[in-house]
Design a protein around this motif. Structure first.
Motif, PDB file in Angstrom:
ATOM      1  N   ALA A 103      -8.831  -0.407   7.317  1.00 30.28           N
ATOM      2  CA  ALA A 103      -8.394  -0.263   5.931  1.00 30.28           C
ATOM      3  C   ALA A 103      -6.878  -0.381   5.781  1.00 30.28           C
ATOM      4  CB  ALA A 103      -8.880   1.069   5.348  1.00 30.28           C
ATOM      5  N   ILE A 104      -6.141  -0.282   6.881  1.00 32.80           N
ATOM      6  CA  ILE A 104      -4.701  -0.579   6.796  1.00 32.80           C
ATOM      7  C   ILE A 104      -4.544  -2.015   6.306  1.00 32.80           C
ATOM      8  CG2 ILE A 104      -2.547  -0.859   8.098  1.00 32.80           C
ATOM      9  CD1 ILE A 104      -3.594   1.317  10.038  1.00 32.80           C
ATOM     10  N   GLY A 105      -5.349  -2.899   6.856  1.00 32.01           N
ATOM     11  CA  GLY A 105      -5.308  -4.297   6.437  1.00 32.01           C
ATOM     12  C   GLY A 105      -5.909  -4.519   5.066  1.00 32.01           C
ATOM     13  N   THR A 106      -7.081  -3.928   4.819  1.00 35.56           N
ATOM     14  CA  THR A 106      -7.755  -4.241   3.554  1.00 35.56           C
ATOM     15  C   THR A 106      -6.952  -3.745   2.357  1.00 35.56           C
ATOM     16  OG1 THR A 106      -9.141  -2.227   3.552  1.00 35.56           O
ATOM     17  CG2 THR A 106     -10.038  -4.173   4.649  1.00 35.56           C
ATOM     18  N   VAL A 107      -6.434  -2.511   2.460  1.00 36.92           N
ATOM     19  CA  VAL A 107      -5.730  -1.936   1.308  1.00 36.92           C
ATOM     20  C   VAL A 107      -4.398  -2.653   1.064  1.00 36.92           C
ATOM     21  CG1 VAL A 107      -4.647   0.150   0.379  1.00 36.92           C
ATOM     22  CG2 VAL A 107      -6.877   0.306   1.522  1.00 36.92           C
ATOM     23  N   THR A 108      -3.653  -2.942   2.136  1.00 31.90           N
ATOM     24  CA  THR A 108      -2.381  -3.653   1.934  1.00 31.90           C
ATOM     25  C   THR A 108      -2.624  -5.062   1.394  1.00 31.90           C
ATOM     26  OG1 THR A 108      -2.374  -4.320   4.275  1.00 31.90           O
ATOM     27  CG2 THR A 108      -1.093  -2.363   3.691  1.00 31.90           C
ATOM     28  N   GLY A 109      -3.697  -5.701   1.840  1.00 29.56           N
ATOM     29  CA  GLY A 109      -4.022  -7.045   1.337  1.00 29.56           C
ATOM     30  C   GLY A 109      -4.396  -7.015  -0.132  1.00 29.56           C
ATOM     31  N   SER A 110      -5.224  -6.067  -0.544  1.00 28.75           N
ATOM     32  CA  SER A 110      -5.595  -6.079  -1.959  1.00 28.75           C
ATOM     33  C   SER A 110      -4.486  -5.553  -2.842  1.00 28.75           C
ATOM     34  CB  SER A 110      -6.951  -5.420  -2.254  1.00 28.75           C
ATOM     35  OG  SER A 110      -7.081  -4.178  -1.728  1.00 28.75           O
ATOM     36  N   ALA A 111      -3.661  -4.642  -2.342  1.00 29.43           N
ATOM     37  CA  ALA A 111      -2.533  -4.149  -3.160  1.00 29.43           C
ATOM     38  C   ALA A 111      -1.565  -5.298  -3.479  1.00 29.43           C
ATOM     39  CB  ALA A 111      -1.801  -3.021  -2.443  1.00 29.43           C
ATOM     40  N   LYS A 112      -1.272  -6.091  -2.466  1.00 27.66           N
ATOM     41  CA  LYS A 112      -0.340  -7.212  -2.666  1.00 27.66           C
ATOM     42  C   LYS A 112      -0.920  -8.248  -3.632  1.00 27.66           C
ATOM     43  CE  LYS A 112       1.762 -10.889   0.179  1.00 27.66           C
ATOM     44  NZ  LYS A 112       3.158 -11.035  -0.231  1.00 27.66           N
ATOM     45  N   ALA A 113      -2.190  -8.569  -3.441  1.00 23.14           N
ATOM     46  CA  ALA A 113      -2.816  -9.579  -4.303  1.00 23.14           C
ATOM     47  C   ALA A 113      -2.873  -9.109  -5.760  1.00 23.14           C
ATOM     48  CB  ALA A 113      -4.219  -9.910  -3.796  1.00 23.14           C
ATOM     49  N   ALA A 114      -3.194  -7.838  -5.972  1.00 20.99           N
ATOM     50  CA  ALA A 114      -3.297  -7.331  -7.350  1.00 20.99           C
ATOM     51  C   ALA A 114      -1.935  -7.348  -8.037  1.00 20.99           C
ATOM     52  CB  ALA A 114      -3.879  -5.920  -7.362  1.00 20.99           C
ATOM     53  N   ARG A 115      -0.891  -7.090  -7.286  1.00 18.37           N
ATOM     54  CA  ARG A 115       0.456  -7.152  -7.881  1.00 18.37           C
ATOM     55  C   ARG A 115       0.781  -8.583  -8.297  1.00 18.37           C
ATOM     56  NH1 ARG A 115       2.018  -3.079  -3.973  1.00 18.37           N
ATOM     57  NH2 ARG A 115       1.960  -1.176  -5.208  1.00 18.37           N
ATOM     58  N   GLU A 116       0.450  -9.541  -7.427  1.00 21.37           N
ATOM     59  CA  GLU A 116       0.791 -10.933  -7.737  1.00 21.37           C
ATOM     60  C   GLU A 116      -0.082 -11.514  -8.837  1.00 21.37           C
ATOM     61  OE1 GLU A 116       0.884 -13.427  -4.284  1.00 21.37           O
ATOM     62  OE2 GLU A 116       2.342 -12.123  -3.282  1.00 21.37           O
ATOM     63  N   LEU A 118      -2.456  -9.868 -10.923  1.00 18.85           N
ATOM     64  CA  LEU A 118      -2.742  -9.081 -12.121  1.00 18.85           C
ATOM     65  C   LEU A 118      -1.525  -8.286 -12.598  1.00 18.85           C
ATOM     66  CD1 LEU A 118      -6.110  -7.618 -10.740  1.00 18.85           C
ATOM     67  CD2 LEU A 118      -5.875  -9.569 -12.301  1.00 18.85           C
ATOM     68  N   ASN A 119      -0.465  -8.299 -11.771  1.00 16.58           N
ATOM     69  CA  ASN A 119       0.705  -7.495 -12.090  1.00 16.58           C
ATOM     70  C   ASN A 119       0.354  -6.018 -12.238  1.00 16.58           C
ATOM     71  OD1 ASN A 119       3.449  -7.240 -12.426  1.00 16.58           O
ATOM     72  ND2 ASN A 119       3.373  -7.515 -14.656  1.00 16.58           N
ATOM     73  N   ARG A 120      -0.565  -5.554 -11.389  1.00  9.00           N
ATOM     74  CA  ARG A 120      -1.023  -4.168 -11.454  1.00  9.00           C
ATOM     75  C   ARG A 120      -1.009  -3.519 -10.076  1.00  9.00           C
ATOM     76  NH1 ARG A 120      -4.040  -2.868 -16.031  1.00  9.00           N
ATOM     77  NH2 ARG A 120      -3.662  -0.760 -15.265  1.00  9.00           N
ATOM     78  N   ASP A 121      -0.844  -2.182 -10.069  1.00  7.53           N
ATOM     79  CA  ASP A 121      -1.102  -1.393  -8.871  1.00  7.53           C
ATOM     80  C   ASP A 121      -2.609  -1.185  -8.756  1.00  7.53           C
ATOM     81  OD1 ASP A 121       1.566  -1.097  -8.291  1.00  7.53           O
ATOM     82  OD2 ASP A 121       1.708   0.979  -8.970  1.00  7.53           O
ATOM     83  N   ILE A 122      -3.161  -1.303  -7.556  1.00  8.22           N
ATOM     84  CA  ILE A 122      -4.570  -0.952  -7.383  1.00  8.22           C
ATOM     85  C   ILE A 122      -4.724   0.569  -7.351  1.00  8.22           C
ATOM     86  CG2 ILE A 122      -5.315  -3.013  -6.122  1.00  8.22           C
ATOM     87  CD1 ILE A 122      -5.202  -1.189  -3.536  1.00  8.22           C
ATOM     88  N   ALA A 123      -5.930   1.010  -7.723  1.00  4.23           N
ATOM     89  CA  ALA A 123      -6.348   2.374  -7.415  1.00  4.23           C
ATOM     90  C   ALA A 123      -7.214   2.313  -6.165  1.00  4.23           C
ATOM     91  CB  ALA A 123      -7.130   2.966  -8.570  1.00  4.23           C
ATOM     92  N   LEU A 124      -7.153   3.368  -5.350  1.00  4.85           N
ATOM     93  CA  LEU A 124      -7.962   3.438  -4.133  1.00  4.85           C
ATOM     94  C   LEU A 124      -8.875   4.652  -4.210  1.00  4.85           C
ATOM     95  CD1 LEU A 124      -8.667   2.575  -1.208  1.00  4.85           C
ATOM     96  CD2 LEU A 124      -6.698   3.922  -0.429  1.00  4.85           C
ATOM     97  N   ILE A 125     -10.189   4.406  -4.167  1.00  2.32           N
ATOM     98  CA  ILE A 125     -11.157   5.504  -4.078  1.00  2.32           C
ATOM     99  C   ILE A 125     -11.628   5.576  -2.632  1.00  2.32           C
ATOM    100  CG2 ILE A 125     -13.332   6.460  -4.919  1.00  2.32           C
ATOM    101  CD1 ILE A 125     -12.969   4.950  -7.507  1.00  2.32           C
ATOM    102  N   TRP A 126     -11.289   6.678  -1.967  1.00  2.00           N
ATOM    103  CA  TRP A 126     -11.557   6.834  -0.534  1.00  2.00           C
ATOM    104  C   TRP A 126     -12.694   7.846  -0.372  1.00  2.00           C
ATOM    105  CZ3 TRP A 126      -8.685   4.128   3.158  1.00  2.00           C
ATOM    106  CH2 TRP A 126      -8.908   4.479   4.510  1.00  2.00           C
ATOM    107  N   VAL A 127     -13.877   7.337  -0.002  1.00  2.00           N
ATOM    108  CA  VAL A 127     -15.050   8.200   0.120  1.00  2.00           C
ATOM    109  C   VAL A 127     -15.287   8.462   1.600  1.00  2.00           C
ATOM    110  CG1 VAL A 127     -17.457   8.524  -0.540  1.00  2.00           C
ATOM    111  CG2 VAL A 127     -15.977   7.067  -1.940  1.00  2.00           C
ATOM    112  N   ASP A 128     -15.144   9.734   2.021  1.00 10.92           N
ATOM    113  CA  ASP A 128     -15.053  10.021   3.450  1.00 10.92           C
ATOM    114  C   ASP A 128     -15.197  11.525   3.650  1.00 10.92           C
ATOM    115  OD1 ASP A 128     -14.185  10.020   6.202  1.00 10.92           O
ATOM    116  OD2 ASP A 128     -12.810   8.360   5.790  1.00 10.92           O
ATOM    117  N   ALA A 129     -15.706  11.935   4.811  1.00  9.19           N
ATOM    118  CA  ALA A 129     -15.622  13.349   5.197  1.00  9.19           C
ATOM    119  C   ALA A 129     -14.184  13.727   5.535  1.00  9.19           C
ATOM    120  CB  ALA A 129     -16.515  13.624   6.405  1.00  9.19           C
ATOM    121  N   HIS A 130     -13.391  12.707   5.900  1.00  5.55           N
ATOM    122  CA  HIS A 130     -12.034  12.908   6.409  1.00  5.55           C
ATOM    123  C   HIS A 130     -11.009  12.276   5.479  1.00  5.55           C
ATOM    124  CE1 HIS A 130     -14.932  12.407   9.764  1.00  5.55           C
ATOM    125  NE2 HIS A 130     -14.378  13.523  10.202  1.00  5.55           N
ATOM    126  N   ALA A 131      -9.778  12.785   5.518  1.00  4.42           N
ATOM    127  CA  ALA A 131      -8.744  12.256   4.617  1.00  4.42           C
ATOM    128  C   ALA A 131      -8.024  11.034   5.207  1.00  4.42           C
ATOM    129  CB  ALA A 131      -7.737  13.351   4.274  1.00  4.42           C
TER     130      ALA A 131
END
Ligand code: DIR
Ligand code: MN
Ligand code: MN
Ligand code: MN
Length: 311
Positions: A103-116, A118-131
Motif C-alpha cells: 500500500a506504500i505504492g498503491t496509495v502514493t500512486g493514486s494520490a499523485k494521479a488524483a492530484r493531476e 482531478l486536482n483533489r486529495d484522495i481520502a483513504l479508508i483503511w480497513v484493518d485490525a492494525h493501524a
C-alpha cells in the motif's frame, strides 16, 4: 468501466512465507473472470501475477530497524508507478496483495494521479485490525507491513532514494483524509500518533457501539462528498472465523457481512478510485477449508467494492 489490475505476489514486508501466493489464489478462484464477465468491467494490466524478482537487491541489510528495506522500497516504487499509470487514465485500480506493505505504492500512486487528474486529495479508508502507521523508529517488529500509512502520509520520511526517498510531496496522502475501520490491535506508539494527529479511527468498539451502518455513515461524512476514495482492505480486519488464513489474525473482528457492507457502501458513493485487498496467505490456515474460506472472503469483498451486490 475500465479497471486496472495490479497483482502483486510479494511477501517481504513481513516474515511469513506464502502471502505472495495470495493473488494467484484469488485469481484461480475466478475473481478476475467474474469481474469481467459478470460485473462487466474492461480489464487492463496484470493478467499474470508479478513477483518482481528482478528488483531484489544482491544484499538487503536492515536499515533504521526495517527488515528487507531495499526490496520493499524498490517493489513499491514500481507499484506506485503502475497504479499511477492506470489511475491517470481514469481507471479504477484493483491491487491484489501480497502483504500490506504494497500500500506504500498503491496509495502514493493514486494520490499523485488524483492530484493531476482531478486536482483533489484522495481520502483513504483503511480497513484493518492494525493501524499500520508505525515509523521505522517506533516499530517493535521492523516489519514494513506495519508502516505503510506512515510512509504514504509523510509521517515517516527518508532522504535515501533506495529506502523510500523516492516518495515525493505530490504523492503523499493528506493525513486529515485518513479513516480507519476495524482496529483492535494497535501498538502504543501508534495510539500516540492517532491521538496526537487527531486521526479519525473507528475501532471494533465503535462497530459494536454504533453498528456498521452508522460507522460507515460517519466515516463517509468525515471524508465529505465528491472526494476520490482509496479503499485499502486488510483481510485480517475480518474475524478469523471468516478469514483464518492470514499472517496476523486477531480475534474479535468484523463479520464477513460487515466487511462486505463497508465495500458496498463505498461503491455506492460513486467515488471509489482504488481498492487494495491484501494479506490473504493461503498456506497459513490449519485446514484447507480455512484457506478456501479466506480466499472466498477476499473475493467477496472485492466484488462488493465493485458493485456486485447492489440492486
Ligand atoms: C504490528 C503488526 N503493529 C507491527 N502489524 C500488522 O508489526 O507493526 N499489520 N500485523 O498488518
Ligand atoms: Mn492487519
Ligand atoms: Mn494491514
Ligand atoms: Mn499484529
Amino acid at each position: 468501466q475500465d479497471l486496472g489490475v495490479v497483482a502483486v505476489g510479494f511477501s517481504k514486508g513481513q516474515p511469513k512465507a506464502g502471502v505472495d501466493a495470495g493473488p494467484e489464489a484469488l485469481i484461480a478462484s475466478g475473481l478476475l473472470s467474474e469481474i469481467q464477465n459478470e460485473l462487466g468491467y474492461q480489464l487492463h494490466g496484470d493478467a499474470k501475477v508479478q513477483k518482481y524478482d528482478e528488483l531484489m537487491p544482491a544484499s538487503d541489510p536492515d536499515h533504521r530497524g526495517m527488515k528487507n528495506p531495499g526490496v520493499v522500497s524498490a517493489v513499491n516504487r514500481r507499484i506506485s508507478q503502475q497504479v499511477y499509470e492506470h489511475a491517470k487514465e481514469g481507471r479504477l485500480v484493483l491491487t491484489l496483495g501480497g502483504d500490506h506493505s504494497v500500500a506504500i505504492g498503491t496509495v502514493t500512486g493514486s494520490a499523485k494521479a488524483a492530484r493531476e487528474r482531478l486536482n483533489r486529495d484522495i481520502a483513504l479508508i483503511w480497513v484493518d485490525a492494525h493501524a499500520d502507521i508505525n515509523t521505522p523508529e517506533g516499530s517493535d517488529s521492523g516489519n514494513i507491513h506495519g508502516m505503510p500509512v506512515a510512509f504514504a502520509s509523510g509521517l515517516a520520511t527518508s532522504d535515501k532514494e533506495e529506502y523510500f526517498g523516492w516518495i515525493k510531496d505530490d504523492m503523499l496522502l493528506n493525513i486529515k483524509k485518513l479513516v480507519y475501520i476495524g482496529l483492535r490491535d494497535v501498538d502504543n506508539a501508534e495510539k500516540k500518533t492517532l491521538r496526537e494527529k487527531g486521526i479519525k479511527a473507528f475501532s471494533m468498539f465503535d462497530v459494536d457501539r454504533y453498528g456498521i451502518g452508522r460507522v460507515v455513515e460517519m466515516a463517509l461524512a468525515y471524508i465529505g462528498a465528491d472526494t476520490p476514495i482509496h479503499l485499502s482492505f486488510d483481510v485480517d480486519a475480518l474475524d478469523p472465523m471468516w478469514a483464518p488464513s492470514t499472517g496476523t489474525p486477531v480475534r474479535g473482528g468484523l463479520t464477513l457481512r460487515e466487511g462486505d457492507y463497508i465495500c458496498e457502501a463505498v461503491h455506492q458513493t460513486g467515488s471509489l478510485v482504488a481498492i487494495d485487498l491484501v494479506e490473504v496467505n493461503p498456506s497459513l490456515a490449519a485446514t484447507e477449508a480455512g484457506a478456501q474460506e479466506t480466499v472466498r472472503a477476499g473475493c467477496s469483498l472485492v466484488r462488493c467494492a465493485l458493485g456486485e451486490t447492489l440492486l
